[in-house]
Design a protein around this motif. Structure first.
Motif, PDB file in Angstrom:
ATOM      1  N   ILE A   7     -29.880 122.118 -96.746  1.00  0.00           N
ATOM      2  CA  ILE A   7     -31.039 121.391 -96.053  1.00  0.00           C
ATOM      3  C   ILE A   7     -30.754 121.437 -94.448  1.00  0.00           C
ATOM      4  O   ILE A   7     -31.536 121.643 -93.689  1.00  0.00           O
ATOM      5  N   VAL A   8     -29.465 121.119 -94.233  1.00  0.00           N
ATOM      6  CA  VAL A   8     -29.217 121.157 -92.682  1.00  0.00           C
ATOM      7  C   VAL A   8     -29.446 122.595 -92.023  1.00  0.00           C
ATOM      8  O   VAL A   8     -30.038 122.842 -91.160  1.00  0.00           O
ATOM      9  N   ILE A   9     -29.244 123.591 -92.883  1.00  0.00           N
ATOM     10  CA  ILE A   9     -29.337 124.859 -92.426  1.00  0.00           C
ATOM     11  C   ILE A   9     -30.778 125.467 -92.412  1.00  0.00           C
ATOM     12  O   ILE A   9     -31.201 126.003 -91.451  1.00  0.00           O
ATOM     13  N   GLU A  29     -28.862 130.498 -87.493  1.00  0.00           N
ATOM     14  CA  GLU A  29     -30.107 131.445 -87.717  1.00  0.00           C
ATOM     15  C   GLU A  29     -29.582 132.777 -86.795  1.00  0.00           C
ATOM     16  O   GLU A  29     -30.100 133.889 -86.740  1.00  0.00           O
ATOM     17  N   LYS A  30     -28.431 132.735 -85.775  1.00  0.00           N
ATOM     18  CA  LYS A  30     -28.058 133.861 -85.134  1.00  0.00           C
ATOM     19  C   LYS A  30     -27.104 134.629 -85.836  1.00  0.00           C
ATOM     20  O   LYS A  30     -26.891 135.903 -85.541  1.00  0.00           O
ATOM     21  N   ARG A  31     -26.889 134.296 -87.023  1.00  0.00           N
ATOM     22  CA  ARG A  31     -25.762 135.113 -87.864  1.00  0.00           C
ATOM     23  C   ARG A  31     -26.595 135.977 -88.666  1.00  0.00           C
ATOM     24  O   ARG A  31     -27.511 135.792 -89.148  1.00  0.00           O
ATOM     25  N   PRO A  32     -25.842 137.079 -89.147  1.00  0.00           N
ATOM     26  CA  PRO A  32     -26.527 138.081 -90.043  1.00  0.00           C
ATOM     27  C   PRO A  32     -26.837 137.609 -91.225  1.00  0.00           C
ATOM     28  O   PRO A  32     -26.025 136.605 -91.595  1.00  0.00           O
ATOM     29  N   TYR A  33     -27.705 138.160 -92.046  1.00  0.00           N
ATOM     30  CA  TYR A  33     -28.150 137.683 -93.433  1.00  0.00           C
ATOM     31  C   TYR A  33     -26.915 137.811 -94.261  1.00  0.00           C
ATOM     32  O   TYR A  33     -26.802 136.655 -94.993  1.00  0.00           O
ATOM     33  N   ARG A  36     -24.750 134.524 -94.132  1.00  0.00           N
ATOM     34  CA  ARG A  36     -25.513 133.501 -95.146  1.00  0.00           C
ATOM     35  C   ARG A  36     -25.343 133.595 -96.470  1.00  0.00           C
ATOM     36  O   ARG A  36     -25.070 132.614 -97.201  1.00  0.00           O
ATOM     37  N   ALA A  37     -25.589 134.839 -97.000  1.00  0.00           N
ATOM     38  CA  ALA A  37     -25.445 135.106 -98.453  1.00  0.00           C
ATOM     39  C   ALA A  37     -23.960 134.748 -98.934  1.00  0.00           C
ATOM     40  O   ALA A  37     -23.693 134.072 -99.922  1.00  0.00           O
ATOM     41  N   ALA A  38     -23.018 135.211 -98.324  1.00  0.00           N
ATOM     42  CA  ALA A  38     -21.532 135.028 -98.606  1.00  0.00           C
ATOM     43  C   ALA A  38     -21.297 133.490 -98.596  1.00  0.00           C
ATOM     44  O   ALA A  38     -20.777 132.795 -99.450  1.00  0.00           O
ATOM     45  N   PHE A  39     -21.791 132.815 -97.780  1.00  0.00           N
ATOM     46  CA  PHE A  39     -21.747 131.231 -97.316  1.00  0.00           C
ATOM     47  C   PHE A  39     -22.260 130.584 -98.881  1.00  0.00           C
ATOM     48  O   PHE A  39     -21.787 129.676 -99.275  1.00  0.00           O
ATOM     49  N   TYR A  40     -23.886 130.895 -98.997  1.00  0.00           N
ATOM     50  CA  TYR A  40     -24.179 130.031-100.122  1.00  0.00           C
ATOM     51  C   TYR A  40     -23.830 130.439-101.249  1.00  0.00           C
ATOM     52  O   TYR A  40     -23.630 129.652-102.149  1.00  0.00           O
ATOM     53  N   VAL A  41     -23.357 131.697-101.762  1.00  0.00           N
ATOM     54  CA  VAL A  41     -22.718 132.150-103.012  1.00  0.00           C
ATOM     55  C   VAL A  41     -21.395 131.529-103.073  1.00  0.00           C
ATOM     56  O   VAL A  41     -20.984 130.706-103.950  1.00  0.00           O
ATOM     57  N   ALA A  42     -20.659 131.189-101.845  1.00  0.00           N
ATOM     58  CA  ALA A  42     -19.320 130.506-102.039  1.00  0.00           C
ATOM     59  C   ALA A  42     -19.530 128.870-102.139  1.00  0.00           C
ATOM     60  O   ALA A  42     -18.570 128.280-102.923  1.00  0.00           O
ATOM     61  N   ILE A  43     -20.424 128.425-101.652  1.00  0.00           N
ATOM     62  CA  ILE A  43     -20.548 126.784-101.897  1.00  0.00           C
ATOM     63  C   ILE A  43     -21.294 126.611-103.203  1.00  0.00           C
ATOM     64  O   ILE A  43     -21.222 125.340-103.402  1.00  0.00           O
ATOM     65  N   THR A  66     -30.351 131.563-103.755  1.00  0.00           N
ATOM     66  CA  THR A  66     -30.799 131.836-102.282  1.00  0.00           C
ATOM     67  C   THR A  66     -29.808 132.727-101.591  1.00  0.00           C
ATOM     68  O   THR A  66     -30.248 133.561-100.863  1.00  0.00           O
ATOM     69  N   GLY A  67     -28.675 132.624-101.969  1.00  0.00           N
ATOM     70  CA  GLY A  67     -27.628 133.522-101.612  1.00  0.00           C
ATOM     71  C   GLY A  67     -27.701 135.034-101.927  1.00  0.00           C
ATOM     72  O   GLY A  67     -27.858 135.947-100.985  1.00  0.00           O
ATOM     73  N   VAL A  68     -28.009 135.202-103.268  1.00  0.00           N
ATOM     74  CA  VAL A  68     -28.720 136.520-103.610  1.00  0.00           C
ATOM     75  C   VAL A  68     -29.944 137.144-102.904  1.00  0.00           C
ATOM     76  O   VAL A  68     -29.807 137.977-102.412  1.00  0.00           O
ATOM     77  N   ILE A  69     -30.600 136.211-102.550  1.00  0.00           N
ATOM     78  CA  ILE A  69     -32.004 136.772-101.805  1.00  0.00           C
ATOM     79  C   ILE A  69     -31.622 137.035-100.431  1.00  0.00           C
ATOM     80  O   ILE A  69     -31.964 138.212 -99.790  1.00  0.00           O
ATOM     81  N   TYR A  70     -30.562 136.301 -99.683  1.00  0.00           N
ATOM     82  CA  TYR A  70     -30.162 136.638 -98.208  1.00  0.00           C
ATOM     83  C   TYR A  70     -29.198 137.975 -98.482  1.00  0.00           C
ATOM     84  O   TYR A  70     -29.458 138.662 -97.532  1.00  0.00           O
ATOM     85  N   GLY A  71     -28.593 138.012 -99.647  1.00  0.00           N
ATOM     86  CA  GLY A  71     -27.815 139.320 -99.418  1.00  0.00           C
ATOM     87  C   GLY A  71     -28.890 140.551 -99.909  1.00  0.00           C
ATOM     88  O   GLY A  71     -28.713 141.578 -99.164  1.00  0.00           O
ATOM     89  N   MET A  72     -29.964 140.485-100.452  1.00  0.00           N
ATOM     90  CA  MET A  72     -31.124 141.507-100.650  1.00  0.00           C
ATOM     91  C   MET A  72     -31.648 141.609 -99.066  1.00  0.00           C
ATOM     92  O   MET A  72     -32.012 142.796 -98.949  1.00  0.00           O
ATOM     93  N   MET A  73     -31.730 140.680 -98.533  1.00  0.00           N
ATOM     94  CA  MET A  73     -32.689 140.829 -97.185  1.00  0.00           C
ATOM     95  C   MET A  73     -31.624 141.595 -96.330  1.00  0.00           C
ATOM     96  O   MET A  73     -32.012 142.239 -95.612  1.00  0.00           O
ATOM     97  N   SER A  74     -30.201 141.506 -96.474  1.00  0.00           N
ATOM     98  CA  SER A  74     -29.254 142.065 -95.684  1.00  0.00           C
ATOM     99  C   SER A  74     -29.277 143.676 -95.749  1.00  0.00           C
ATOM    100  O   SER A  74     -28.787 144.484 -94.966  1.00  0.00           O
TER     101      SER A  74
END
Length: 127
Positions: A7-9, A29-33, A36-43, A66-74
């Motif tokens: 929620i914070v992110i 938001e400045k980080r690449p997708y 974020r994908a790796a962070f969401y999968v890890a948490i 959500t992490g998988v979706i960011y991974g696909m976006m990357s």
């Protein structure tokens, strides 16, 4: 904890009462997708490992998705059909021999052989 971080992110407007939330959201938001994908999968994984209940699996599954979706976006957008055809034509040029290579460095695409069960397919896939 993982839900609060998401929620914070993703929706810092929900946490306006905490002064540093907007700074964290702007930094992420400045980080690449793929970050974020790796962070969401890890948490998402520790909650399921520590407490494999239905609610933990569902909540962490949504974060994992959500992490998988960011991974696909990357990975980026899929190429247009014309671009895929031209790339396929480059790899299947007549200059290549039809004998498969036994070299350890050869790729599976170069060693691919056409096959058919009852005849040619009803459509041409240009592959």
């Amino acid at each position: 904890m993982a839900g609060f971080l998401v929620i914070v992110i993703e929706a810092p407007c929900c946490c306006l009462f905490i002064d540093f939330v907007q700074n964290i959201s702007d930094w992420v938001e400045k980080r690449p997708y793929w970050n974020r994908a790796a962070f969401y999968v890890a948490i998402a994984l520790p909650a399921v490992i520590l407490c494999p209940g239905l609610s933990s699996i569902f909540g962490s599954g949504l974060i994992f998705t959500t992490g998988v979706i960011y991974g696909m976006m990357s990975l980026g957008r899929k190429a247009s059909p014309e671009e895929m055809r031209t790339n396929a034509a480059v790899f299947t040029s007549p200059s290549q021999s039809s004998v498969p290579s036994t070299n350890m460095q050869s790729s599976l695409v170069n060693n691919a052989q056409p096959f058919s069960f009852t005849g040619p397919p009803g459509f041409d896939s240009n592959v």
